[in-house]
Design a protein around this motif. Sequence first.
Motif, mmCIF file in Angstrom:
data_model
loop_
_atom_site.group_PDB
_atom_site.id
_atom_site.type_symbol
_atom_site.label_atom_id
_atom_site.label_comp_id
_atom_site.label_asym_id
_atom_site.label_seq_id
_atom_site.Cartn_x
_atom_site.Cartn_y
_atom_site.Cartn_z
ATOM 1 N N GLY A 357 0.823 -1.197 0.000
ATOM 2 C CA GLY A 357 0.000 0.000 0.000
ATOM 3 C C GLY A 357 0.861 1.253 0.000
ATOM 4 O O GLY A 357 2.078 1.140 0.056
ATOM 5 N N ARG A 391 0.579 1.235 5.129
ATOM 6 C CA ARG A 391 1.696 0.559 4.469
ATOM 7 C C ARG A 391 2.580 -0.197 5.476
ATOM 8 O O ARG A 391 2.812 -1.392 5.345
ATOM 9 C CB ARG A 391 2.544 1.611 3.738
ATOM 10 N N ASN A 392 3.018 0.524 6.507
ATOM 11 C CA ASN A 392 3.935 -0.136 7.438
ATOM 12 C C ASN A 392 3.217 -1.067 8.404
ATOM 13 O O ASN A 392 3.790 -2.048 8.857
ATOM 14 C CB ASN A 392 4.805 0.903 8.146
ATOM 15 N N ARG A 395 3.036 -4.218 6.490
ATOM 16 C CA ARG A 395 4.336 -4.887 6.442
ATOM 17 C C ARG A 395 4.602 -5.614 7.768
ATOM 18 O O ARG A 395 5.013 -6.768 7.795
ATOM 19 C CB ARG A 395 5.451 -3.882 6.136
ATOM 20 N N SER B 291 10.049 1.188 3.979
ATOM 21 C CA SER B 291 8.923 1.750 4.730
ATOM 22 C C SER B 291 8.427 3.035 4.077
ATOM 23 O O SER B 291 7.328 3.487 4.357
ATOM 24 C CB SER B 291 9.314 1.993 6.186
ATOM 25 N N VAL B 293 7.011 5.179 0.954
ATOM 26 C CA VAL B 293 6.249 4.941 -0.282
ATOM 27 C C VAL B 293 7.062 5.403 -1.488
ATOM 28 O O VAL B 293 7.745 6.414 -1.422
ATOM 29 C CB VAL B 293 4.911 5.736 -0.252
#
Lengths: 413, 413
Positions: A357, A391-392, A395, B291, B293
């Motif tokens: 993402g 995003r993170n 992850r 991490s 983007v």
Amino acid sequence: MKAEIIGVGTELLLGQIANTNAQYLSEQLAEIGVNVYFHTVVGDNPKRLTDAIQQAETRADLLIFTGGLGPTKDDLTKEILAGHLNCGLDTDEDAWKKIKDYFKKTGRKMTANNEKQAHVIKGAKVLPNDQGMAPGMFLKKGTHFYMLLPGPPHEMKPMFRNYGRQAVMDQLEKVDRIESRVLRFFQIGEAEIAEKLSDIIDTQTNPTVAPLAGDGEVTIRLTARSNSKETAAALLDEVEKKIQKRVGEYFYGYEDTSLMAELLKELESRQLTIAAAESLTGGLFQSEMTSVVGVSTMLLGGIVCYSNDAKIKLCKVKPETLEHEGAVSEQCALELAENVRKELGADIGISFTGAAGPDSLEGHPAGTVWIGMSFKDGESKAVLVKLAGTRNGNRRRSVKMGCYYLLKELEKK
Amino acid sequence: MKAEIIGVGTELLLGQIANTNAQYLSEQLAEIGVNVYFHTVVGDNPKRLTDAIQQAETRADLLIFTGGLGPTKDDLTKEILAGHLNCGLDTDEDAWKKIKDYFKKTGRKMTANNEKQAHVIKGAKVLPNDQGMAPGMFLKKGTHFYMLLPGPPHEMKPMFRNYGRQAVMDQLEKVDRIESRVLRFFQIGEAEIAEKLSDIIDTQTNPTVAPLAGDGEVTIRLTARSNSKETAAALLDEVEKKIQKRVGEYFYGYEDTSLMAELLKELESRQLTIAAAESLTGGLFQSEMTSVVGVSTMLLGGIVCYSNDAKIKLCKVKPETLEHEGAVSEQCALELAENVRKELGADIGISFTGAAGPDSLEGHPAGTVWIGMSFKDGESKAVLVKLAGTRNGNRRRSVKMGCYYLLKELEKK
């Protein structure tokens, strides 16, 4: 015993950082039965710090200070307290040696104010700082106890946990045995666990049952009070049994463990080696594994294949796979896991490929992740997980999912 | 104007939550030039809350309360303050209508204590709650101002931002512009920077100059007060110039940036690609890079070669190198950086190899780390760094050092 926690530092009053130290200490003190009635935050100002000390003395038996033990002039907690108590300062030889050793070892320049960090209040018990330079202190003067801890949380927390907590407990006249136990769950939400255990949570008073959600996991803290360690443990056992009966399938470990730590335990006890191929996680799985001491007998290494080119060059994924199935696919995850295992001659290969993402990838929404697993006995498997975080967050969650599914597979073997 | 922020709630004193409200409000108040000299946290207890109010009145002009506006019996902030000020309570019709509408809409059952939430102190200006039910309040009584805000941060923050802040500003005789700027430094300690700038730190009052250490870096926050944004900026420029003249060689960026962010900016602007080979860092460099983007155009990927076997198999390090020089060596770092760069066809290769700790490795003490760099133009270089932290501190610091040295090399090109 009543305690007041005094955070010292203008950076707190300017809002540059949050006073998470007070939260941590409050939680710790609650566990050992010390009541905290006030938190105070005061700046690096001699007059106002003195006022705060006098005020706290009127309403608490134990004053715990955080911050202001550093080398600069605006670090003045111990100087002001020593003045207020009419005590002098001494150089703590252990701390001073540690500071000198640090500068010698790193080859950096020591300045005059570095010695100030080794000063401690005369007569105080020194609390060692295993993560930094400024020693902590604990002393009794008149009817009050005073504890001084450093400001940076990564120094303060281990100092309190390893030395400060016991120093306080030694002063408690009658210590109710407070025993607590943390149960950790994965793959179940807080609301769901709270619903399944609602009658237990509502009616239990000893032990208390407190669920807490955090970073994709739910923990339940059981806290029992009793006059002996054995009775407290029996109380904990009893309620834990009830809880495990209802939600035990999601349980994975106790206390400070993590899914990664449980996986490493399992690998170690079975003497298995592992290799990893990471796309969206970008090395996070291996980095978290490497953060543990002694992992070198288990983790052989692996690759980070963030680009498709790296998947082909470093991990021999077939170009046809990427062309026809894409990087976010079962086939790609399987090839990555199998090839990295074979390349390094490991017992287990694990792979992560997906869309972290914020954008979608190859038409798959952010949070679509394939986790591949390959075993020496020839078996291999890929699991699809769908995440909905940042995003993170995605992850980090992927790494936890990898540990979780690998543990599940190992259980079967 | 001097303010004190009073957090009300036993959950804060039990450490169940951190007092992030105080941080937010402090930051907001600093921006409009209101000095915050104390934060206080007190539980849901009438006597102690009254004491805290009396205490705050002796040292502040504005008392801002967060928490204790809810519907339950232990929510008592407005009742206690109204009693203390000899004011009664009124029902706020807008808030009461909103509560009734909510229950009508959701079909949930309203209980008697829900009306309590619509009560406000007589004569107070009502601050609307756009995110919840409990209205906020602002009032003047005698020489003091009082503001009451709800406890949940997602209600409190928009209420202050949209209504509370202006209510305070309306009372300020002269609103100063507060402008701040954060300068970030690496490879210099807090003590050393404080010594080099001691005269500036001691004599500067506008802007103020405040150094703060954290995770291997030092930041300096400059805060200027003025009647215009332009004058404040000019004051900041002036003192920054003085600081840069003395310690500019250690400066790397402004505000919330990081060494990794600076490196990525540099790679992006030069359109360079990078590949990494990580031993002791175990994937941390690549994971931190991932991490961010949009990193896929820069980071091609790399290898994690925690074992010597992986160094040979995945990165073609010569067995002789490992045998004669060892893994913790300049030669090994150079081969790793060069080979990973060539393997992936990247512009830059970077490598990390060393002893993370806690034990020594191949006779090298924990914290001995070689960072290799290889460039497309044929140049390559390895830097030896000596760290003195914990295992994970050394790993994190190595990553920062890698970014730092790579930035230095790129500057020369």
